[in-house]
Design a protein around this motif. Structure first.
Motif, PDB file in Angstrom:
ATOM      1  N   LEU A 211      76.885 -74.205   3.448  1.00 11.19           N
ATOM      2  CA  LEU A 211      77.521 -73.009   3.992  1.00 11.19           C
ATOM      3  C   LEU A 211      78.617 -73.353   4.996  1.00 11.19           C
ATOM      4  O   LEU A 211      79.005 -72.522   5.810  1.00 11.19           O
ATOM      5  CB  LEU A 211      76.466 -72.109   4.652  1.00 11.19           C
ATOM      6  CG  LEU A 211      75.349 -71.618   3.719  1.00 11.19           C
ATOM      7  CD1 LEU A 211      74.316 -70.808   4.493  1.00 11.19           C
ATOM      8  CD2 LEU A 211      75.913 -70.806   2.562  1.00 11.19           C
ATOM      9  N   THR A 212      79.095 -74.583   4.926  1.00 12.99           N
ATOM     10  CA  THR A 212      80.232 -74.957   5.762  1.00 12.99           C
ATOM     11  C   THR A 212      81.520 -74.578   5.039  1.00 12.99           C
ATOM     12  O   THR A 212      81.508 -74.181   3.886  1.00 12.99           O
ATOM     13  CB  THR A 212      80.213 -76.460   6.063  1.00 12.99           C
ATOM     14  OG1 THR A 212      80.267 -77.183   4.827  1.00 12.99           O
ATOM     15  CG2 THR A 212      78.939 -76.848   6.808  1.00 12.99           C
ATOM     16  N   GLY A 213      82.631 -74.717   5.710  1.00 11.57           N
ATOM     17  CA  GLY A 213      83.899 -74.341   5.102  1.00 11.57           C
ATOM     18  C   GLY A 213      84.087 -72.835   5.102  1.00 11.57           C
ATOM     19  O   GLY A 213      83.375 -72.092   5.777  1.00 11.57           O
ATOM     20  N   ALA A 214      85.059 -72.376   4.341  1.00 14.61           N
ATOM     21  CA  ALA A 214      85.377 -70.950   4.281  1.00 14.61           C
ATOM     22  C   ALA A 214      84.378 -70.244   3.368  1.00 14.61           C
ATOM     23  O   ALA A 214      84.408 -70.417   2.152  1.00 14.61           O
ATOM     24  CB  ALA A 214      86.791 -70.743   3.773  1.00 14.61           C
ATOM     25  N   VAL A 215      83.485 -69.476   3.967  1.00 15.90           N
ATOM     26  CA  VAL A 215      82.380 -68.855   3.235  1.00 15.90           C
ATOM     27  C   VAL A 215      82.209 -67.412   3.690  1.00 15.90           C
ATOM     28  O   VAL A 215      82.311 -67.115   4.884  1.00 15.90           O
ATOM     29  CB  VAL A 215      81.065 -69.631   3.468  1.00 15.90           C
ATOM     30  CG1 VAL A 215      79.862 -68.834   2.984  1.00 15.90           C
ATOM     31  CG2 VAL A 215      81.105 -70.978   2.765  1.00 15.90           C
ATOM     32  N   ALA A 216      81.949 -66.531   2.726  1.00 16.20           N
ATOM     33  CA  ALA A 216      81.576 -65.154   3.031  1.00 16.20           C
ATOM     34  C   ALA A 216      80.143 -64.934   2.580  1.00 16.20           C
ATOM     35  O   ALA A 216      79.837 -65.063   1.390  1.00 16.20           O
ATOM     36  CB  ALA A 216      82.505 -64.172   2.331  1.00 16.20           C
ATOM     37  N   GLN A 265      74.525 -75.340  10.237  1.00 15.12           N
ATOM     38  CA  GLN A 265      75.157 -76.396   9.450  1.00 15.12           C
ATOM     39  C   GLN A 265      76.500 -76.813  10.042  1.00 15.12           C
ATOM     40  O   GLN A 265      76.835 -77.995  10.089  1.00 15.12           O
ATOM     41  CB  GLN A 265      75.354 -75.933   8.012  1.00 15.12           C
ATOM     42  CG  GLN A 265      74.057 -75.771   7.236  1.00 15.12           C
ATOM     43  CD  GLN A 265      74.290 -75.369   5.790  1.00 15.12           C
ATOM     44  OE1 GLN A 265      75.403 -75.481   5.278  1.00 15.12           O
ATOM     45  NE2 GLN A 265      73.234 -74.905   5.113  1.00 15.12           N
ATOM     46  N   ARG A 266      77.259 -75.851  10.529  1.00 13.93           N
ATOM     47  CA  ARG A 266      78.563 -76.166  11.096  1.00 13.93           C
ATOM     48  C   ARG A 266      78.432 -76.967  12.385  1.00 13.93           C
ATOM     49  O   ARG A 266      79.198 -77.900  12.637  1.00 13.93           O
ATOM     50  CB  ARG A 266      79.347 -74.863  11.334  1.00 13.93           C
ATOM     51  CG  ARG A 266      79.789 -74.196  10.038  1.00 13.93           C
ATOM     52  CD  ARG A 266      80.014 -72.702  10.204  1.00 13.93           C
ATOM     53  NE  ARG A 266      80.142 -72.067   8.900  1.00 13.93           N
ATOM     54  CZ  ARG A 266      81.304 -71.719   8.341  1.00 13.93           C
ATOM     55  NH1 ARG A 266      82.434 -71.911   8.999  1.00 13.93           N
ATOM     56  NH2 ARG A 266      81.336 -71.192   7.149  1.00 13.93           N
ATOM     57  N   ARG A 267      77.433 -76.607  13.182  1.00 16.70           N
ATOM     58  CA  ARG A 267      77.219 -77.347  14.438  1.00 16.70           C
ATOM     59  C   ARG A 267      76.686 -78.740  14.147  1.00 16.70           C
ATOM     60  O   ARG A 267      77.052 -79.709  14.823  1.00 16.70           O
ATOM     61  CB  ARG A 267      76.267 -76.577  15.332  1.00 16.70           C
ATOM     62  CG  ARG A 267      76.828 -75.243  15.801  1.00 16.70           C
ATOM     63  CD  ARG A 267      75.945 -74.561  16.799  1.00 16.70           C
ATOM     64  NE  ARG A 267      75.876 -75.300  18.046  1.00 16.70           N
ATOM     65  CZ  ARG A 267      75.229 -74.900  19.134  1.00 16.70           C
ATOM     66  NH1 ARG A 267      74.588 -73.743  19.112  1.00 16.70           N
ATOM     67  NH2 ARG A 267      75.224 -75.615  20.235  1.00 16.70           N
ATOM     68  N   SER A 268      75.837 -78.881  13.140  1.00 12.54           N
ATOM     69  CA  SER A 268      75.307 -80.187  12.785  1.00 12.54           C
ATOM     70  C   SER A 268      76.419 -81.086  12.260  1.00 12.54           C
ATOM     71  O   SER A 268      76.440 -82.288  12.519  1.00 12.54           O
ATOM     72  CB  SER A 268      74.214 -80.040  11.710  1.00 12.54           C
ATOM     73  OG  SER A 268      73.119 -79.308  12.218  1.00 12.54           O
TER      74      SER A 268
END
Length: 269
Positions: A211-216, A265-268
């Motif tokens: 769920l990283t990157g550009a996700v909606a 996930q983004r913070r990890s």
């Protein structure tokens, strides 16, 4: 200039404000009602300039803070109206009013007016009916740093007083838009944003998906979930594991779980 003072609950100006509880009137006027000291402060912090601010000193729990907010709105050019207690309670839409009510521009922008940052996290809500659920998702979006919340094929509008109230005013701090489902999917695809649909009809758990990157993150109506058209156009599907007999997670809770997995996930990373 002396501030307008209204004491009669039958005053026509109050009737006009009460009429903003109806969606048709809000859409025609381009205005909504915002109630509460905390909520109005947050809206002003987000750059909202009220058309008018109504206050009732008798109802203020924190008179000095309330008075400072009144002066702040005055400095922004808002009309200031003092109401008697009976008049204020007539126009207020929640129990236990704290003496602050504002008429503000309705929240929300057209999708084409919005610029997404790189790697944006978006929340798409298709056909969500209950204003309280939309408000709760806005509070999640505000806390999680979501770049945009889209109401697709909306049943209610962002300016609904109950959406504003349940969002604690975050409908003014989080970029929001409304569009048809097809329009929303096309707009996201054009900007390289992948739609991840939440549904029980998949074996992929939300923690297993990237769920990283550009996700909606897409969620659907309270009763039926996402439509077949939305599921067909989504890039991926994920489910939240549940072991109970009932489908006990409401849409706002489901959105929060998946959005915060994306944040984790983004913070990890």
């Amino acid at each position: 200039m002396t501030d307008l003072v209204i004491t009669s609950p039958a005053n026509q100006r109050l009737k006009d404000l009460i009429a903003l509880r109806r969606r048709r009137v809000r859409e025609s006027a381009g205005a909504s009602l915002l109630e509460g000291l905390e909520e109005t402060t947050l809206a002003l912090d987000a750059g909202v300039v009220p058309f008018s601010l109504l206050h009732c000193p008798e109802l203020m729990l924190h008179p000095e803070v309330g008075a400072a907010l009144v002066e702040r709105a005055r400095d922004l050019g808002a009309e200031i109206v003092q109401l008697g207690r009976t008049a204020f309670e007539k126009v207020a839409y929640r129990e236990g009013p704290d003496g602050i009510l504002a008429k503000v521009p309705s929240p929300g922008r057209a999708l084409d007016e919005i610029a997404l940052p790189d790697g944006a996290l978006v929340l798409l809500c298709e056909g969500v009916e209950k204003p309280g659920n939309l408000g709760a998702m806005l509070r999640t979006a505000d806390a999680a740093g979501v770049a945009l919340v889209i109401s697709a094929d909306p049943v209610t509008d962002w300016g609904n007083p109950n959406v504003i109230r349940s969002s604690k005013g975050t409908v003014f701090s989080v970029p929001v838009a409304a569009a048809g489902t097809a329009e929303a999917f096309t707009w996201l695809a054009d900007r390289g944003v992948e739609v991840v649909a939440t549904t029980p009809d998949t074996d992929v758990e939300h923690t297993e998906a990237d769920l990283t990157g550009a996700v909606a993150v897409a969620v659907g109506s309270e009763k039926y979930g996402l439509t077949a058209a939305a599921l067909a156009r989504a890039g991926r599907r994920v489910r939240i594991p549940m072991v109970g007999r009932a489908n006990s997670l409401n849409v706002a809770t489901s959105a929060a779980i998946v959005v915060y997995e994306a944040v984790r996930q983004r913070r990890s990373g």
